[in-house]
Design an enzyme around this catalytic site. Structure first.
Site, PDB file in Angstrom:
ATOM      1  N   CYS A 137       0.803  -1.233   0.000  1.00  0.00           N
ATOM      2  CA  CYS A 137       0.000   0.000   0.000  1.00  0.00           C
ATOM      3  C   CYS A 137       0.825   1.267   0.000  1.00  0.00           C
ATOM      4  O   CYS A 137       0.315   2.335  -0.307  1.00  0.00           O
ATOM      5  CB  CYS A 137      -0.888   0.040   1.228  1.00  0.00           C
ATOM      6  SG  CYS A 137      -2.369  -0.876   0.983  1.00  0.00           S
TER       7      CYS A 137
HETATM    8  C1  LIG Z   1     -11.599  -5.313   7.590  1.00  0.00           C
HETATM    9  C2  LIG Z   1     -12.455  -4.458   8.496  1.00  0.00           C
HETATM   10  C3  LIG Z   1     -13.361  -3.573   7.646  1.00  0.00           C
HETATM   11  C4  LIG Z   1     -13.328  -5.368   9.347  1.00  0.00           C
HETATM   12  O1  LIG Z   1     -14.055  -4.628  10.305  1.00  0.00           O
HETATM   13  P1  LIG Z   1     -14.145  -5.119  11.830  1.00  0.00           P
HETATM   14  O2  LIG Z   1     -12.725  -5.273  12.311  1.00  0.00           O
HETATM   15  O3  LIG Z   1     -15.025  -4.182  12.559  1.00  0.00           O
HETATM   16  O4  LIG Z   1     -14.872  -6.482  11.685  1.00  0.00           O
HETATM   17  P2  LIG Z   1     -14.465  -7.945  12.194  1.00  0.00           P
HETATM   18  O5  LIG Z   1     -13.639  -8.597  11.137  1.00  0.00           O
HETATM   19  O6  LIG Z   1     -13.925  -7.894  13.582  1.00  0.00           O
HETATM   20  O7  LIG Z   1     -15.874  -8.610  12.225  1.00  0.00           O
HETATM   21  C5  LIG Z   1     -16.947  -8.153  13.080  1.00  0.00           C
HETATM   22  C6  LIG Z   1     -18.135  -9.085  12.936  1.00  0.00           C
HETATM   23  O8  LIG Z   1     -18.651  -8.972  11.595  1.00  0.00           O
HETATM   24  C7  LIG Z   1     -18.657 -10.251  10.981  1.00  0.00           C
HETATM   25  N1  LIG Z   1     -18.384 -10.097   9.553  1.00  0.00           N
HETATM   26  C8  LIG Z   1     -17.186 -10.137   8.931  1.00  0.00           C
HETATM   27  N2  LIG Z   1     -17.327  -9.965   7.608  1.00  0.00           N
HETATM   28  C9  LIG Z   1     -18.659  -9.784   7.389  1.00  0.00           C
HETATM   29  C10 LIG Z   1     -19.430  -9.555   6.236  1.00  0.00           C
HETATM   30  N3  LIG Z   1     -18.868  -9.462   5.026  1.00  0.00           N
HETATM   31  N4  LIG Z   1     -20.750  -9.406   6.366  1.00  0.00           N
HETATM   32  C11 LIG Z   1     -21.329  -9.487   7.595  1.00  0.00           C
HETATM   33  N5  LIG Z   1     -20.653  -9.702   8.728  1.00  0.00           N
HETATM   34  C12 LIG Z   1     -19.322  -9.863   8.628  1.00  0.00           C
HETATM   35  C13 LIG Z   1     -17.603 -11.058  11.697  1.00  0.00           C
HETATM   36  O9  LIG Z   1     -17.889 -12.423  11.579  1.00  0.00           O
HETATM   37  C14 LIG Z   1     -17.757 -10.547  13.105  1.00  0.00           C
HETATM   38  O10 LIG Z   1     -18.837 -11.200  13.731  1.00  0.00           O
HETATM   39  P3  LIG Z   1     -18.845 -11.557  15.291  1.00  0.00           P
HETATM   40  O11 LIG Z   1     -18.862 -10.224  15.979  1.00  0.00           O
HETATM   41  O12 LIG Z   1     -20.104 -12.351  15.436  1.00  0.00           O
HETATM   42  O13 LIG Z   1     -17.574 -12.317  15.525  1.00  0.00           O
HETATM   43  C15 LIG Z   1     -11.595  -3.585   9.432  1.00  0.00           C
HETATM   44  O14 LIG Z   1     -10.972  -4.373  10.412  1.00  0.00           O
HETATM   45  C16 LIG Z   1     -10.530  -2.833   8.701  1.00  0.00           C
HETATM   46  O15 LIG Z   1     -10.743  -2.112   7.726  1.00  0.00           O
HETATM   47  N6  LIG Z   1      -9.314  -2.904   9.229  1.00  0.00           N
HETATM   48  C17 LIG Z   1      -8.181  -2.188   8.631  1.00  0.00           C
HETATM   49  C18 LIG Z   1      -7.733  -2.976   7.502  1.00  0.00           C
HETATM   50  C19 LIG Z   1      -6.614  -2.356   6.738  1.00  0.00           C
HETATM   51  O16 LIG Z   1      -6.283  -1.185   6.805  1.00  0.00           O
HETATM   52  N7  LIG Z   1      -6.017  -3.185   5.999  1.00  0.00           N
HETATM   53  C20 LIG Z   1      -4.981  -2.819   5.156  1.00  0.00           C
HETATM   54  C21 LIG Z   1      -5.376  -3.510   3.918  1.00  0.00           C
HETATM   55  S1  LIG Z   1      -4.022  -3.820   2.995  1.00  0.00           S
HETATM   56  C22 LIG Z   1      -3.824  -2.468   2.117  1.00  0.00           C
HETATM   57  O17 LIG Z   1      -4.371  -1.443   2.392  1.00  0.00           O
HETATM   58  C23 LIG Z   1      -3.044  -2.660   0.904  1.00  0.00           C
HETATM   59  C24 LIG Z   1      -1.655  -3.162   1.064  1.00  0.00           C
HETATM   60  O18 LIG Z   1      -0.982  -2.971   2.084  1.00  0.00           O
HETATM   61  O19 LIG Z   1      -1.204  -3.690   0.042  1.00  0.00           O
END
Ligand SMILES: CC(C)(COP(=O)(O)OP(=O)(O)OC[C@H]1O[C@@H](n2cnc3c(N)ncnc32)[C@H](O)[C@@H]1OP(=O)(O)O)[C@@H](O)C(=O)NCCC(=O)NCCSC(=O)CC(=O)O
Length: 376
Positions: free
Chosen positions: A159
């Site tokens: 990223c």
């Molecule tokens: C991915 C996320 C949006 C996920 O949000 P949360 O952390 O709030 O969610 P979570 O994974 O803990 O899940 C919370 C609850 O929702 C459920 N849940 C998960 N996916 C779901 C979906 N698609 N639909 C419905 N529910 C869902 C889970 O099972 C869980 O349930 P229960 O509560 O029942 O267990 C977030 O964490 C995020 O954006 N984090 C930062 C990521 C980031 O910056 N990454 C960098 C990417 S790499 C990048 O940028 C490029 C690179 O480096 O090359």
């Protein structure tokens, strides 16, 4: 023409694929896949030997990430529950490759915006998180398509590729090795996204950006001075993709989940936010800038909540959309291109003397910050 050895951003360019997928379309396709999978494995699920898949939801996606839609190079394959990947026909070796094509489109726009001919450019960096092949470098193909003399190479810091690329280009200018460098970031993220993974199937989109970094001595009147750049990396497995030529053989080979994008999103959120805000604050101090006076933050576009927290820590108050603009609502996470899209779309309204920071963060972990001031 003069050389001042002071790097500036002369112009930027953006290529947006015409096709776009809304959360509703994406979730309908994902849930059709889940239904089909659970029906096909009904006996094993009933026997407890296979776990049933859970459906996705548009409400979750928008609330957890801020993403409403994403652009993709090829939509039909992604949305077909039996396929769930972009179906981009392979091109012959004598045809322009897909990454080069979208990179060239963004580069041409940056050159036009700067009033620059391709022949004036000394070097091309293709800075992106996924190269569609190992070699020859995508950058050299882009260089040839634009008929640029000089040199070109690829670089990948996930990223943060674009900001690391801008610092590299700025260093060439500072050292007097080049006066005009194109940093091109074609991001075909749809290729490495696991569209069958509920936790991440909504995250990414495709795009290409270009940043023309030049010596102030040749820059157009309207440009952004690069005041300083700062990079940081800390190893983490929380965002990982194991694809590579050492695991080409079945059954470990390509197509398996770990050969696509995998992340621990919550850990990334928690661990990266403090890294990013600390780096911006430290570099502001080193440059003698008051962080609270930064007019705009063009942040990496992965998660709206993450950006809210980072901006608040830097500015000392909750940032308005004007202070920290969002593009991930319609572009999703476009990896290294995200902060450049934000800058490209939201810089013309600022005035001479206004200062801001383009900042990316992600896999590695990696953080890159480019502090800029509008010259005119
Ligand atoms: C991915 C996320 C949006 C996920 O949000 P949360 O952390 O709030 O969610 P979570 O994974 O803990 O899940 C919370 C609850 O929702 C459920 N849940 C998960 N996916 C779901 C979906 N698609 N639909 C419905 N529910 C869902 C889970 O099972 C869980 O349930 P229960 O509560 O029942 O267990 C977030 O964490 C995020 O954006 N984090 C930062 C990521 C980031 O910056 N990454 C960098 C990417 S790499 C990048 O940028 C490029 C690179 O480096 O090359």
């Amino acid at each position: 023409m003069n050389a001042s050895h002071r790097p500036v951003i002369s112009a930027t360019g953006l290529y947006t694929p015409p096709e776009s997928i809304t959360n509703a379309e994406l979730v309908a396709s994902f849930n059709a896949y889940v239904e089909r999978y659970n029906a096909d494995h009904a006996q094993a699920i009933a026997a407890g030997t296979v776990a049933a898949l859970q459906p996705s939801s548009t409400e979750f996606i928008e609330k957890a990430s801020g993403i409403k839609s994403r652009h993709v190079i090829e939509k039909a394959g992604v949305l077909d529950p039996a396929v769930m990947r972009p179906c981009i026909p392979e091109r012959g070796n004598d045809e322009l490759s897909v990454m080069a094509e979208i990179g060239v489109a963004a580069a041409r726009q940056a050159l036009a915006n700067a009033g620059r001919e391709a022949s004036d450019v000394d070097a091309v960096l293709c800075a992106a998180s996924n190269m569609q092949r190992a070699y020859p470098a995508m950058a050299i193909e882009i260089q040839q398509a634009l008929a640029i003399e000089g040199f070109a190479f690829d670089m990948n810091v996930a990223c943060s590729s674009a900001t690391f690329g801008i610092q590299t280009a700025a260093d060439y200018i500072r050292a007097g090795h080049a006066r005009s460098v194109l940093v091109v970031s074609p991001e075909v993220t749809s290729g490495h996204l696991n569209w069958r993974d509920r936790d991440s199937h909504f995250i990414f989109g495709d795009v290409a950006t270009a940043v023309l970094v030049e010596d102030a001595g040749i820059a157009p009147v309207c440009h952004w001075d690069i005041l300083g750049t700062r990079l940081k990396t800390v190893f983490s497995n929380n965002i990982r993709n194991n694809f590579g030529f050492l695991n080409r053989a079945a059954p470990e080979g390509e197509g398996l989940a770990d050969k696509l994008f995998v992340q621990e999103g919550r850990k990334v959120f928690k661990e990266v936010v403090p890294m990013v805000s600390a780096l911006i604050l430290e570099e502001s101090a080193r440059l003698g800038l008051d962080p609270q006076a930064l007019r705009r933050l063009w942040l990496h576009q992965a998660n709206a909540g993450m950006n809210r927290l980072i901006a608040e820590r830097v500015l000392g108050h909750e940032a308005s959309e004007d202070e920290s603009p969002t593009v991930l609502d319609t572009y999703a996470n476009t990896s290294s291109a995200g902060s450049v899209i934000a800058f490209h779309k939201h810089n013309r309204d600022l005035s001479g003397g206004d200062t801001g920071v383009i900042c990316s963060f992600g896999a590695g972990y990696s953080v890159g910050a480019v502090f800029v001031r509008r010259a005119a």
